[in-house]
Write an enzyme that holds these catalytic residues in place. Structure first.
Site, mmCIF file in Angstrom:
data_model
loop_
_atom_site.group_PDB
_atom_site.id
_atom_site.type_symbol
_atom_site.label_atom_id
_atom_site.label_comp_id
_atom_site.label_asym_id
_atom_site.label_seq_id
_atom_site.Cartn_x
_atom_site.Cartn_y
_atom_site.Cartn_z
ATOM 1 N N LEU A 245 0.834 -1.202 0.000
ATOM 2 C CA LEU A 245 0.000 0.000 0.000
ATOM 3 C C LEU A 245 0.869 1.252 0.000
ATOM 4 O O LEU A 245 0.540 2.254 -0.639
ATOM 5 C CB LEU A 245 -0.937 -0.001 1.210
ATOM 6 C CG LEU A 245 -1.856 1.227 1.327
ATOM 7 C CD1 LEU A 245 -2.788 1.327 0.125
ATOM 8 C CD2 LEU A 245 -2.668 1.165 2.617
ATOM 9 N N TYR A 246 1.965 1.199 0.732
ATOM 10 C CA TYR A 246 2.901 2.334 0.732
ATOM 11 C C TYR A 246 3.321 2.666 -0.697
ATOM 12 O O TYR A 246 3.278 3.830 -1.122
ATOM 13 C CB TYR A 246 4.120 1.995 1.575
ATOM 14 C CG TYR A 246 5.256 2.984 1.435
ATOM 15 C CD1 TYR A 246 5.148 4.272 1.961
ATOM 16 C CD2 TYR A 246 6.441 2.640 0.773
ATOM 17 C CE1 TYR A 246 6.180 5.191 1.825
ATOM 18 C CE2 TYR A 246 7.472 3.546 0.643
ATOM 19 C CZ TYR A 246 7.341 4.816 1.156
ATOM 20 O OH TYR A 246 8.362 5.724 1.019
#
Length: 432
Positions: A245-246
């Site tokens: 997700l980062y």
């Protein structure tokens, strides 16, 4: 920037389609666009579902922001005097730079480098609790001794940002504030959307309405290359297969930046950092917590790839990253808009900033053992599915040619400087 070391408490590339008759080609394009539209719609629906229906954070989930930060007051003649003094260049023709995330690892080093060459620097940081705020406060003290005032506030506070832009006419913004870390996204995904996407948009909104608009350099990440198996990673490679997700939020940031460049004329330069390390670093990074655990006699976990090979990283020393940041700032052209209106095309650039010499994590451990004069207790485990990738490797040809980027510090030299800082800093902070 070696002077900082001695200071007291700082899937491959896209392949084009074969030539086909117009009707078939048009049909294929239609199918591809339909698939893209479908997946984009699914992603948007899932995102809205998450935002609208997800419950509030549970008590066990860390609230990263201190209540003192959200309640912080700003303004008044004394505050404005501090802001103006810090942002005022000491050298003729010096830059006036707003550095977000100034009390962070890279932010501290960049702020001090700018100030020491005579530029005006104003810091902004929310001092969240992603890792121990005491380290950030120690960096703040270092910044203050270097003449950099750090405003305690959040990039999502549009009122504060507009106030800062009213008080100071910034020529540049060095945007380093972000929710970092790949693995933590599995615990607190909302913090990444809030900081890396919403916060970035907020900063861009305020910047595009400024008169004059500043040129903006911001931190992207090597994580955007995700599951790309072609090495070394080039800025021309596809970045649509994020592994975390980062990485997805950082890739979204690049797309958002391009939009503001296209519509509003903001000059924007994105820097894809590759595994930055060095003095005053982040405690969540492997070299940092390996050092801590080895000294305490604790067992460290070394991950291996599915084929039993060592995970490797393109470790890049902080001084080299700082030089790349300054090179990007110095070569950034002025934004072409004013007061939210575009008056012509503006610069948009993306660069890799790495060392272009990947090192296996097993070698990192051996170097630390040598420097610490201690044997590490190790256990080897398969690389988990938590967003980490097997390797990173930067192609820095573009950055070398356009911003003069030339990394010079090898891993052992850089780790030696880190260990020297670590031993000195934590000896004084033994109660930590």
């Amino acid at each position: 920037m070696s002077h900082l070391d001695d200071l007291p408490s700082t899937p491959g590339k896209y392949k084009s389609d074969k030539v086909t008759p117009y009707g078939i080609l048009h049909h294929h394009r239609y199918l591809r666009l339909s698939k893209l539209t479908l997946w984009a719609s699914i992603f948007l629906a899932l995102f809205l579902f998450y935002i609208v229906l997800s419950p509030p954070p549970s008590p066990s989930r860390r609230n990263l922001n201190d209540s003192s930060v959200s309640a912080a007051k700003y303004g008044g003649s004394h505050w404005e005097k501090q802001v103006r003094k810090s942002a005022h260049p000491r050298s003729p023709g010096g830059l006036t730079v707003l550095v977000t995330g100034a009390a962070g690892f890279v932010g501290t080093h960049v702020s001090i480098a700018l100030r020491r060459r005579g530029d005006g620097v104003l810091g902004l940081d929310n001092f969240n609790r992603y890792y121990d705020p005491k380290l950030k406060r120690a960096r703040q003290a270092l910044l203050e001794r270097s003449g950099v005032f750090v405003v305690e506030g959040d990039i999502n506070d549009a009122v504060l940002l507009r106030k800062l832009f009213d008080v100071v006419l910034f020529t540049h913004v060095m945007h380093l504030a972000a929710q970092a870390g790949v693995r933590y996204a599995m615990q607190n995904p909302g913090s990444y959307v809030n900081s890396n996407i919403v916060g970035f948009v907020n900063l861009l909104e305020v910047s595009k309405s400024a008169n004059p608009q500043p040129a903006i350099v911001w931190a992207s990440s090597s994580s955007v290359y995700g599951l790309n198996s072609k090495v070394p990673f080039s800025e021309k490679d596809r970045t649509d297969h994020p592994a975390s997700l980062y990485a997805a939020t950082k890739k979204a940031g690049e797309g958002i930046a391009h939009t503001y460049n296209h519509i509003y004329g903001l000059s924007l330069t994105g820097l894809r950092f590759f595994t930055v390390y060095g003095p005053w670093g982040r405690p969540d990074m492997a070299y940092f917590f390996f050092t801590k655990d080895i000294l305490k006699g604790k067992t460290i976990t070394v991950f291996e790839s599915p084929d039993k090979g060592s995970v490797a990283r393109d470790f890049t020393y902080i001084d080299d990253i700082v030089k790349g940041c300054l090179g990007a700032l110095d070569t950034a052209e002025k934004s072409s808009g004013s007061g939210g209106k575009k008056k012509g095309p503006a610069m948009f650039r993306i660069y890799n900033l790495g060392n272009t010499s990947p090192v296996p994590v097993t070698k990192l451990v051996k170097i630390l053992e040598k420097l610490l004069k201690m044997k590490a207790k190790k256990k080897t485990m398969p690389l988990p599915r938590n967003g980490d990738v097997e390797f990173t490797h930067a192609n820095i040809t573009l950055a070398q040619a356009e911003i003069g980027y030339k990394p010079a510090v090898d891993l052992e030299t850089g780790l030696k400087k880190f260990v020297k800082w670590y031993m000195g800093f934590y000896k004084k902070k033994s109660s930590w």
